[in-house]
Write a protein that holds these residues in place. Structure first.
Motif, PDB file in Angstrom:
ATOM      1  N   MET A   1      69.581  27.905  32.997  1.00 13.18           N
ATOM      2  CA  MET A   1      69.811  28.081  31.595  1.00 13.18           C
ATOM      3  C   MET A   1      71.294  28.292  31.304  1.00 13.18           C
ATOM      4  SD  MET A   1      66.470  30.417  30.786  1.00 13.18           S
ATOM      5  CE  MET A   1      66.337  30.294  29.034  1.00 13.18           C
ATOM      6  N   ASP A   2      72.064  28.547  32.352  1.00 12.60           N
ATOM      7  CA  ASP A   2      73.503  28.739  32.174  1.00 12.60           C
ATOM      8  C   ASP A   2      74.230  27.439  32.489  1.00 12.60           C
ATOM      9  OD1 ASP A   2      73.298  31.412  31.476  1.00 12.60           O
ATOM     10  OD2 ASP A   2      73.308  32.068  33.564  1.00 12.60           O
ATOM     11  N   LEU A   3      74.261  26.538  31.515  1.00 11.74           N
ATOM     12  CA  LEU A   3      74.950  25.262  31.692  1.00 11.74           C
ATOM     13  C   LEU A   3      76.286  25.294  30.978  1.00 11.74           C
ATOM     14  CD1 LEU A   3      72.114  22.656  31.011  1.00 11.74           C
ATOM     15  CD2 LEU A   3      73.138  23.231  33.189  1.00 11.74           C
ATOM     16  N   PRO A   4      77.268  24.562  31.488  1.00  9.16           N
ATOM     17  CA  PRO A   4      78.516  24.429  30.732  1.00  9.16           C
ATOM     18  C   PRO A   4      78.235  23.784  29.372  1.00  9.16           C
ATOM     19  CG  PRO A   4      78.793  23.649  32.984  1.00  9.16           C
ATOM     20  CD  PRO A   4      77.337  23.910  32.784  1.00  9.16           C
ATOM     21  N   GLU A   5      79.032  24.122  28.377  1.00  8.41           N
ATOM     22  CA  GLU A   5      78.793  23.661  27.011  1.00  8.41           C
ATOM     23  C   GLU A   5      78.763  22.144  26.888  1.00  8.41           C
ATOM     24  OE1 GLU A   5      81.002  25.446  23.875  1.00  8.41           O
ATOM     25  OE2 GLU A   5      80.867  27.432  24.755  1.00  8.41           O
ATOM     26  N   HIS A   6      79.510  21.424  27.725  1.00  8.43           N
ATOM     27  CA  HIS A   6      79.566  19.971  27.580  1.00  8.43           C
ATOM     28  C   HIS A   6      78.243  19.291  27.942  1.00  8.43           C
ATOM     29  CE1 HIS A   6      80.998  20.528  31.773  1.00  8.43           C
ATOM     30  NE2 HIS A   6      80.365  19.385  31.998  1.00  8.43           N
ATOM     31  N   PHE A   7      77.297  20.024  28.547  1.00  7.99           N
ATOM     32  CA  PHE A   7      75.966  19.471  28.821  1.00  7.99           C
ATOM     33  C   PHE A   7      75.014  19.672  27.649  1.00  7.99           C
ATOM     34  CE2 PHE A   7      77.241  20.245  33.320  1.00  7.99           C
ATOM     35  CZ  PHE A   7      77.172  18.932  33.734  1.00  7.99           C
ATOM     36  N   GLY A   8      75.390  20.470  26.678  1.00 13.91           N
ATOM     37  CA  GLY A   8      74.516  20.774  25.557  1.00 13.91           C
ATOM     38  C   GLY A   8      73.583  21.910  25.916  1.00 13.91           C
ATOM     39  N   SER A   9      72.540  22.060  25.122  1.00 13.94           N
ATOM     40  CA  SER A   9      71.596  23.153  25.377  1.00 13.94           C
ATOM     41  C   SER A   9      70.790  22.864  26.645  1.00 13.94           C
ATOM     42  CB  SER A   9      70.649  23.321  24.190  1.00 13.94           C
ATOM     43  OG  SER A   9      69.705  22.261  24.155  1.00 13.94           O
ATOM     44  N   ASN A  15      65.090  18.084  28.825  1.00  7.66           N
ATOM     45  CA  ASN A  15      64.371  16.947  28.244  1.00  7.66           C
ATOM     46  C   ASN A  15      64.960  15.615  28.701  1.00  7.66           C
ATOM     47  OD1 ASN A  15      62.484  18.501  26.913  1.00  7.66           O
ATOM     48  ND2 ASN A  15      63.704  18.634  25.048  1.00  7.66           N
ATOM     49  N   ARG A  16      66.297  15.533  28.784  1.00 13.72           N
ATOM     50  CA  ARG A  16      66.938  14.298  29.276  1.00 13.72           C
ATOM     51  C   ARG A  16      66.537  14.018  30.717  1.00 13.72           C
ATOM     52  NH1 ARG A  16      71.246  16.138  26.430  1.00 13.72           N
ATOM     53  NH2 ARG A  16      72.188  17.131  28.226  1.00 13.72           N
ATOM     54  N   LEU A  17      66.566  15.042  31.558  1.00 23.41           N
ATOM     55  CA  LEU A  17      66.203  14.858  32.962  1.00 23.41           C
ATOM     56  C   LEU A  17      64.747  14.425  33.103  1.00 23.41           C
ATOM     57  CD1 LEU A  17      68.058  17.897  34.542  1.00 23.41           C
ATOM     58  CD2 LEU A  17      68.706  15.492  34.667  1.00 23.41           C
ATOM     59  N   ARG A  18      63.846  15.013  32.294  1.00 26.86           N
ATOM     60  CA  ARG A  18      62.440  14.613  32.324  1.00 26.86           C
ATOM     61  C   ARG A  18      62.269  13.166  31.882  1.00 26.86           C
ATOM     62  NH1 ARG A  18      58.093  16.747  29.366  1.00 26.86           N
ATOM     63  NH2 ARG A  18      59.539  16.764  27.658  1.00 26.86           N
ATOM     64  N   MET A  19      62.965  12.773  30.819  1.00 27.06           N
ATOM     65  CA  MET A  19      62.853  11.394  30.334  1.00 27.06           C
ATOM     66  C   MET A  19      63.391  10.410  31.372  1.00 27.06           C
ATOM     67  SD  MET A  19      63.647  11.475  26.226  1.00 27.06           S
ATOM     68  CE  MET A  19      65.344  11.940  26.452  1.00 27.06           C
ATOM     69  N   TRP A  20      64.504  10.766  32.023  1.00 30.59           N
ATOM     70  CA  TRP A  20      65.073   9.879  33.033  1.00 30.59           C
ATOM     71  C   TRP A  20      64.125   9.742  34.224  1.00 30.59           C
ATOM     72  CZ3 TRP A  20      70.598  12.346  32.976  1.00 30.59           C
ATOM     73  CH2 TRP A  20      71.248  11.974  31.803  1.00 30.59           C
ATOM     74  N   ALA A  21      63.411  10.800  34.559  1.00 33.45           N
ATOM     75  CA  ALA A  21      62.431  10.714  35.646  1.00 33.45           C
ATOM     76  C   ALA A  21      61.265   9.832  35.232  1.00 33.45           C
ATOM     77  CB  ALA A  21      61.938  12.109  36.027  1.00 33.45           C
ATOM     78  N   ALA A  22      60.830   9.952  33.979  1.00 35.88           N
ATOM     79  CA  ALA A  22      59.666   9.190  33.507  1.00 35.88           C
ATOM     80  C   ALA A  22      59.974   7.710  33.341  1.00 35.88           C
ATOM     81  CB  ALA A  22      59.162   9.772  32.185  1.00 35.88           C
ATOM     82  N   ASP A  23      61.194   7.373  32.893  1.00 40.15           N
ATOM     83  CA  ASP A  23      61.490   5.958  32.620  1.00 40.15           C
ATOM     84  C   ASP A  23      62.104   5.217  33.804  1.00 40.15           C
ATOM     85  OD1 ASP A  23      64.192   6.643  32.680  1.00 40.15           O
ATOM     86  OD2 ASP A  23      64.525   6.334  30.545  1.00 40.15           O
TER      87      ASP A  23
END
Length: 84
Positions: A1-9, A15-23
């Motif tokens: 949950m502690d990501l640098p700001e440039h990664f967004g929330s 959600n991006r990582l899940r979508m990339w795994a699914a597609d």
């Protein structure tokens, strides 16, 4: 949950990582990296086998919980012919 700001929330990143795994994006990236490494002669396979045994907690393993034991289902005779 502690990501640098440039990664967004963290939820957006998750959600991006899940979508990339699914597609199939991760498989495409992995295939491209393998092809590049093979072309450059950088492939060096190392296989590690771990024989660790993982045991589930008794509740995860189907242990009976406290309380009355459920009655077993009545056994019905078979519809087929009786064995001699």
């Amino acid at each position: 949950m502690d990501l640098p700001e440039h990664f967004g929330s963290w939820k957006g990143a998750h959600n991006r990582l899940r979508m990339w795994a699914a597609d199939g994006t991760w498989e495409k990236v992995f295939t491209a990296l393998l092809a590049q490494a093979a072309a450059e002669g950088d492939l060096d396979w190392v296989v590690a086998v771990d024989s660790t045994i993982v045991r589930a907690h008794q509740h995860a393993a189907g242990a009976r919980q406290k309380g009355p034991r459920p009655a077993s289902l009545p056994t019905m005779p078979s519809d087929g012919p009786a064995a001699d």
